[in-house]
Design a protein around this motif. Structure first.
Motif, mmCIF file in Angstrom:
data_model
loop_
_atom_site.group_PDB
_atom_site.id
_atom_site.type_symbol
_atom_site.label_atom_id
_atom_site.label_comp_id
_atom_site.label_asym_id
_atom_site.label_seq_id
_atom_site.Cartn_x
_atom_site.Cartn_y
_atom_site.Cartn_z
ATOM 1 N N GLY A 165 0.793 -1.224 0.000
ATOM 2 C CA GLY A 165 0.000 0.000 0.000
ATOM 3 C C GLY A 165 0.818 1.263 0.000
ATOM 4 O O GLY A 165 0.258 2.359 -0.033
ATOM 5 N N MET A 188 -2.323 1.765 3.173
ATOM 6 C CA MET A 188 -3.212 0.639 3.444
ATOM 7 C C MET A 188 -3.288 0.457 4.968
ATOM 8 O O MET A 188 -2.794 -0.512 5.529
ATOM 9 C CB MET A 188 -2.712 -0.636 2.776
ATOM 10 N N TYR A 209 -7.489 -3.493 0.864
ATOM 11 C CA TYR A 209 -7.946 -2.110 0.753
ATOM 12 C C TYR A 209 -9.324 -1.900 1.361
ATOM 13 O O TYR A 209 -9.778 -0.764 1.517
ATOM 14 C CB TYR A 209 -7.998 -1.701 -0.726
#
Length: 202
Positions: free
Chosen positions: A23, A27, A120
């Motif tokens: 991420g 994230m 996510y």
């Protein structure tokens, strides 16, 4: 063969580290989300190797599967994103020590697959996945509600037999992930997105 099962806190630490990489710092994972992601990893590892990913047992709590050891390790973060890693205790000195992170390649790839698929998602959405009808949590929770369950434990055989129900919707969501473009092709889940980015025909 892998040397599983591993310390659940160490697997959680590895998952959090990989989430930071995939991420690129975007994230965030709360304790509630961590539990659901870890359980999905546990299921996929069971399916791939026939062995449990983590020591101990997941339990059916109100908001889905929970590993009590991991809950205790990260509960201080409440509803906030986790910003530190779990530590162990030196049995002789009683001092905190870093946990040995598993180097298992199968575990590594499965964590990346789970994160690329559903990492996510919000904690609330992950709870929805873990509550999938006929899934492991749903099966045990109904027994608890009916008063026929002796414990809250979710046996590994139930996870293995019913875990696929959790992944039906998750696999459909791979192409919608905002991180698909950042994920190396060898780590993308299956062929749902092919070698292309999100938004293409599934």
């Amino acid at each position: 063969m892998p040397n599983a099962p591993y310390d659940p806190r160490a697997v959680a630490n590895k998952l959090l580290d990989l989430a930071d990489i995939i991420g690129a710092g975007d994230m965030p994972i709360t304790p509630l989300a961590l539990q659901k992601l870890l359980y999905l990893v546990h299921f996929r590892f069971l399916a791939a190797t026939g062995q449990a990913a983590v020591k101990g047992s997941f339990e059916a709590w109100q908001y889905g599967p929970v590993h009590p050891v991991v809950y205790n390790a990260f509960s201080e973060f409440g509803r906030n994103p986790i910003t530190a890693r779990a530590k162990g205790k030196d049995l002789i000195t009683g001092e905190d020590r870093a946990l040995d992170i598993p180097t298992d390649k199968t575990l590594h790839q499965i964590i990346v697959q789970v994160l690329s698929s559903v990492g996510y998602m919000s904690a609330r959405r992950l709870v929805d996945l873990s509550h999938a009808p006929n899934g492991p949590w749903d099966y045990i929770w109904k027994k608890i509600q009916a008063g026929t369950a002796l414990t809250r434990h979710i046996p590994n055989n139930v996870t293995l037999e019913r875990g696929r129900f959790m992944m039906v919707d998750a696999n459909k969501k791979v192409c919608d992930s905002p991180y698909v473009d950042k994920i190396p092709s060898e780590y993308r889940t299956g062929t749902l997105c092919g070698n292309s980015s999100r938004g293409k025909t599934r």
